[in-house]
Design an enzyme around this catalytic site. Structure first.
Site, PDB file in Angstrom:
ATOM      1  N   LYS A   1      23.154 -32.799  26.518  1.00  0.00           N
ATOM      2  CA  LYS A   1      24.080 -32.590  25.398  1.00  0.00           C
ATOM      3  C   LYS A   1      23.566 -33.472  24.267  1.00  0.00           C
ATOM      4  CE  LYS A   1      27.094 -33.853  23.050  1.00  0.00           C
ATOM      5  NZ  LYS A   1      26.868 -34.036  21.568  1.00  0.00           N
TER       6      LYS A   1
ATOM      7  N   CYS B   1      18.518 -48.523  17.494  1.00  0.00           N
ATOM      8  CA  CYS B   1      19.313 -49.447  18.306  1.00  0.00           C
ATOM      9  C   CYS B   1      18.562 -50.759  18.516  1.00  0.00           C
ATOM     10  CB  CYS B   1      19.639 -48.828  19.642  1.00  0.00           C
ATOM     11  SG  CYS B   1      18.166 -48.453  20.567  1.00  0.00           S
TER      12      CYS B   1
ATOM     13  N   GLU C   1      28.401 -53.613  13.939  1.00  0.00           N
ATOM     14  CA  GLU C   1      27.119 -52.890  13.913  1.00  0.00           C
ATOM     15  C   GLU C   1      27.134 -51.985  12.673  1.00  0.00           C
ATOM     16  OE1 GLU C   1      26.320 -49.685  16.737  1.00  0.00           O
ATOM     17  OE2 GLU C   1      24.220 -50.272  16.801  1.00  0.00           O
TER      18      GLU C   1
ATOM     19  N   GLU D   1      25.051 -33.485  17.881  1.00  0.00           N
ATOM     20  CA  GLU D   1      25.312 -32.276  17.087  1.00  0.00           C
ATOM     21  C   GLU D   1      24.738 -32.398  15.673  1.00  0.00           C
ATOM     22  OE1 GLU D   1      27.279 -34.609  18.129  1.00  0.00           O
ATOM     23  OE2 GLU D   1      29.162 -34.802  17.007  1.00  0.00           O
TER      24      GLU D   1
END
Ligand code: NAD
Length: 497
Positions: free
Chosen positions: A173, A281, A382, A176
């Protein structure tokens, strides 16, 4: 306009979607495609197809799996510029960065090509009279991966080459926001000869993820994304009895000691803070300047920032592309605004960046703050954008205290010419991935990637040996092939003699 749809059972899903999202080109701000959002029927369809395929794939020989993996590796190598172009179009990263991402993903495919070596069990002859013991590792069945927008090729490749090499069927997945690369990867798997159903792609948003987490046909979920979602995925998935590894967000520090090579440190800080527009990240977002370093290092960093070229990936001279969405760009701008209001010194302000011909793109230039303190939101949150915060620490101990008090613990770096200090740092720092004069210490495929604390939920890091363990279950067999003599019934606890 093209609708990107799911890949299930070796072909595109034909049912029209009830829900879909828009895919943007972040450099122009234009909508370039629609992406279908999965509902329960789609996820059920993917799991049914994967379950059917997993049985035969899990029983296939290592030789057969190896041949498919080698073919896939060659196809990715041949099509890596096409994959990189999709990343530039939908993520916005500049071509050199996009190609670098594909190459790092490819390293995991290459690691997976050698998997038979890692799947070897152990064998002990004659653990007792006429008794042998051996260990084997078997696939889990159907496993899923949920991935973030910032590495649409590399992060899925941390997962699926190893899962598939171990004999599982894998359902991806992807984010999107940049879904197209996963479709090309699916087509390459098919071309490589992977049986239909062993690799599927299900597009969607949180609904698709929650359906995956609840589905009884899925044995394990690998997740990479932000910390709140990682926590949710870990809790939901484990409550549903699944094995889960969920990698979360980060706030990576780079500690610079007074004896460091400051030109090296400045190059590293600028590359690691502003590469990929800060959307890594492992990006450096906090520079901890120890002792008198800040006053000597800051001019060097500013000099380099001034020469950075912000622009679209379609322009070969661009070094820093746009942010992923308008909303994210506005959120990062608001963080910069807040940093100033909280009292940090904004030395370089990228908010007024202008990219001619791309006025609707989601651009933001590099921002540099000095005199940041740990109570400020630009330090605690973050930001995931091109914002570098300099925190001044009087001593090595104060710098270490700062790093170890942070709730995130993905990556960290120290810059020094003192081997003893570096060695002490690697031992004392409570962070998963440590760089010594290396700003972005992403491990090679044969080591494992992952942080500590709020940057990882679960026990297993990704790829390397831990990846192999995550996607397999161990079994120990104790077998007796005796000389035909029988010793009679014994109800005592079995003891080896
Ligand atoms: P995200 O958490 O918003 O999304 C990640 C995935 O989860 C996507 O596929 C998304 O569709 C899905 N998702 C989003 N919201 C959800 C919800 N409420 N419930 C269920 N699923 C949901 O992350 P992102 O914005 O795509 O990526 C950036 C984040 O990922 C940053 O925080 C970054 O630090 C992190 N990241 C971490 C690593 C790591 O190795 N630790 C690597 C890359 C990115």
């Amino acid at each position: 306009m093209e609708t990107i749809t799911h890949w299930i059972g070796g072909h595109a899903w034909s049912e029209p979607p009830a829900r879909f999202g828009e895919v943007f080109n972040p450099a122009t701000g234009a909508v370039t495609a629609r992406v279908a959002f999965a509902d329960a029927a789609v996820v059920d369809g993917a799991v049914a197809s994967a379950t059917a395929a997993a049985r035969a794939w899990g029983r296939s020989s290592l030789a057969v799996r190896g041949r498919v993996l080698f073919a896939f590796r060659d196809l990715v190598e041949r099509r890596k510029h096409d994959l990189a172009a999709l990343l530039t179009a939908e993520h916005g990263k500049v071509p050199s960065d996009a190609l670098g991402e594909v190459n790092r993903g490819l390293e995991v495919v290459e690691f997976a090509c050698g998997l038979p070596q890692l799947l070897k069990g152990e064998f002990s002859e004659s653990v007792s009279t006429d008794v042998d013991s051996y260990s084997i590792r078997q696939p889990l069945g159907v496993v899923a991966g949920v991935t973030p927008f910032n590495f649409p090729v590399m992060v899925p490749m941390w997962m699926f080459p190893i899962a598939i090499a171990c004999g599982n069927a894998f359902i991806l997945k992807p984010s999107e926001k940049d879904p197209s690369a996963s479709m090309l990867l699916a087509a390459l798997w098919a071309e490589a000869g992977l049986p239909d159903g062993v690799f599927s792609v299900v597009h969607g948003d949180r609904e698709a993820v929650d359906l995956i987490l609840a589905h009884p046909g899925i044995q394990a979920v690998s997740f990479v994304g932000s910390t709140p979602v990682a926590r949710h995925v870990y809790q939901r998935g484990t409550q549903a009895g699944k094995r889960v590894q969920a990698l979360g967000g980060a706030k990576n520090h780079m500690v610079v000691l007074p004896d460091a090579d400051l030109d090296l440190a400045a190059d590293a800080a600028v590359g690691a803070a502003f590469g990929s527009t800060g959307q890594r990240c492992m990006a450096i977002s906090v520079l901890v300047a120890v002792g008198d370093v800040a006053d000597r290092l800051t001019p060097r960093i500013r000099e380099r920032i001034r020469t950075l070229r912000v622009g679209p990936g379609s322009d070969p001279s661009s070094e820093m592309g746009p942010l992923i969405t308008r909303e994210h760009r506005d959120r990062v701008r608001a963080c910069v605004e807040r940093g100033g209001a909280e009292g940090a010194t904004l030395l370089d302000d990228g908010r007024d960046v202008h990219v001619p011909g791309h006025e609707h793109g989601f651009f933001l230039g590099p921002c540099l703050f000095d005199h940041v303190t740990p109570d400020m939101s630009i330090y605690t949150d973050e930001i995931f954008g091109p914002v570098l915060c300099i925190v001044r620490a009087p001593t090595y101990e104060a710098a270490m205290g700062l790093v170890n008090a942070n709730p995130y613990a993905n990556g960290v770096a120290i810059f020094t010419n003192d081997g003893g200090a570096a060695r002490r740092f690697q031992h004392e720092v409570q962070v998963g991935m440590v760089g010594i004069n290396v700003p972005i210490p992403v491990p090679m495929a044969y080591y494992s990637f992952g942080g500590w604390k709020q940057s990882l939920f679960g026990d297993a890091h990704m790829h390397g040996r831990e990846g192999v363990h995550f996607y397999t279950r161990g079994k120990v067999v104790t077998s007796r092939w005796p000389d035909p003599k029988h010793r009679g019934v014994n109800l005592g606890f079995p003891q080896m003699t």
